[in-house]
Design a protein around this motif. Structure first.
Motif, PDB file in Angstrom:
ATOM      1  N   ALA A 194      -4.457  31.549  64.563  1.00  0.00           N
ATOM      2  CA  ALA A 194      -4.518  32.836  63.876  1.00  0.00           C
ATOM      3  C   ALA A 194      -5.185  32.691  62.507  1.00  0.00           C
ATOM      4  CB  ALA A 194      -3.119  33.431  63.732  1.00  0.00           C
ATOM      5  N   ILE A 195      -4.801  31.680  61.762  1.00  0.00           N
ATOM      6  CA  ILE A 195      -5.387  31.456  60.439  1.00  0.00           C
ATOM      7  C   ILE A 195      -6.869  31.136  60.554  1.00  0.00           C
ATOM      8  CG2 ILE A 195      -5.383  29.916  58.436  1.00  0.00           C
ATOM      9  CD1 ILE A 195      -2.280  29.767  58.822  1.00  0.00           C
ATOM     10  N   ALA A 196      -7.236  30.329  61.547  1.00  0.00           N
ATOM     11  CA  ALA A 196      -8.651  29.999  61.751  1.00  0.00           C
ATOM     12  C   ALA A 196      -9.457  31.257  62.086  1.00  0.00           C
ATOM     13  CB  ALA A 196      -8.800  28.956  62.855  1.00  0.00           C
ATOM     14  N   ARG A 197      -8.896  32.125  62.912  1.00  0.00           N
ATOM     15  CA  ARG A 197      -9.585  33.363  63.282  1.00  0.00           C
ATOM     16  C   ARG A 197      -9.719  34.289  62.065  1.00  0.00           C
ATOM     17  NH1 ARG A 197     -13.428  35.833  66.269  1.00  0.00           N
ATOM     18  NH2 ARG A 197     -12.730  37.834  67.082  1.00  0.00           N
ATOM     19  N   GLU A 198      -8.667  34.386  61.256  1.00  0.00           N
ATOM     20  CA  GLU A 198      -8.741  35.193  60.041  1.00  0.00           C
ATOM     21  C   GLU A 198      -9.878  34.705  59.148  1.00  0.00           C
ATOM     22  OE1 GLU A 198      -5.989  36.379  56.178  1.00  0.00           O
ATOM     23  OE2 GLU A 198      -5.859  34.380  57.053  1.00  0.00           O
ATOM     24  N   LYS A 199      -9.964  33.415  58.947  1.00  0.00           N
ATOM     25  CA  LYS A 199     -11.023  32.849  58.105  1.00  0.00           C
ATOM     26  C   LYS A 199     -12.399  33.120  58.708  1.00  0.00           C
ATOM     27  CE  LYS A 199      -8.255  29.212  56.026  1.00  0.00           C
ATOM     28  NZ  LYS A 199      -8.052  27.753  55.901  1.00  0.00           N
ATOM     29  N   GLU A 200     -12.490  33.013  60.032  1.00  0.00           N
ATOM     30  CA  GLU A 200     -13.762  33.292  60.702  1.00  0.00           C
ATOM     31  C   GLU A 200     -14.200  34.732  60.457  1.00  0.00           C
ATOM     32  OE1 GLU A 200     -15.675  33.254  65.216  1.00  0.00           O
ATOM     33  OE2 GLU A 200     -13.499  33.153  64.974  1.00  0.00           O
ATOM     34  N   LEU A 201     -13.289  35.685  60.687  1.00  0.00           N
ATOM     35  CA  LEU A 201     -13.627  37.098  60.508  1.00  0.00           C
ATOM     36  C   LEU A 201     -13.979  37.413  59.063  1.00  0.00           C
ATOM     37  CD1 LEU A 201     -10.963  38.911  62.732  1.00  0.00           C
ATOM     38  CD2 LEU A 201     -13.309  38.260  63.317  1.00  0.00           C
ATOM     39  N   LYS A 202     -13.277  36.819  58.122  1.00  0.00           N
ATOM     40  CA  LYS A 202     -13.569  37.065  56.706  1.00  0.00           C
ATOM     41  C   LYS A 202     -14.969  36.606  56.332  1.00  0.00           C
ATOM     42  CE  LYS A 202      -8.966  37.366  54.748  1.00  0.00           C
ATOM     43  NZ  LYS A 202      -8.030  36.844  53.744  1.00  0.00           N
ATOM     44  N   GLY A 203     -15.514  35.647  57.067  1.00  0.00           N
ATOM     45  CA  GLY A 203     -16.856  35.153  56.796  1.00  0.00           C
ATOM     46  C   GLY A 203     -17.965  35.981  57.427  1.00  0.00           C
ATOM     47  N   TRP A 204     -17.594  36.921  58.245  1.00  0.00           N
ATOM     48  CA  TRP A 204     -18.583  37.760  58.926  1.00  0.00           C
ATOM     49  C   TRP A 204     -19.150  38.826  57.995  1.00  0.00           C
ATOM     50  CZ3 TRP A 204     -16.464  39.363  64.399  1.00  0.00           C
ATOM     51  CH2 TRP A 204     -16.360  38.215  65.207  1.00  0.00           C
TER      52      TRP A 204
END
Length: 101
Positions: free
Chosen positions: A65-75
């Motif tokens: 979940a944390i990895a996905r949050e970081k991924e989306l924030k970088g989009w």
């Protein structure tokens, strides 16, 4: 290993001009916190009135979940908008669908 529910979510303001991405283990409680902070300048989501749920994903593992949050924030904004539109084309408020206000 015990699994729990973790949510990555995107909320926006009433004019849909600001997107806030977060992660939580209790989506209903977190949406309530965003609503209660609306208009309060001490938080980003509060300052920009971000309390309307547009998108969410469920995870059993907090690290994913944390990895996905970081991924989306970088989009880019455009990529985030496309993600929301793929699941929620009308950009309807989903708060009540998950039990929030």
């Amino acid at each position: 290993m015990k699994y729990h529910n973790y949510y990555v979510y995107i909320v926006t303001n009433p004019k849909k001009t600001v997107l806030y991405i977060g992660v939580t283990n209790d989506l209903v409680r977190r949406l309530d916190e965003h609503l209660n902070n609306a208009g309060r300048p001490h938080t980003f989501a509060g300052r920009y009135w971000c309390h309307l749920l547009m998108y969410w994903e469920l995870f059993a593992d907090v690290h994913q979940a944390i990895a996905r949050e970081k991924e989306l924030k970088g989009w880019s904004r455009a990529k985030k908008e496309a993600l929301i539109a793929a699941q929620n084309p009308e950009w309807r408020e989903l708060n009540q669908e998950v039990g929030g206000f």
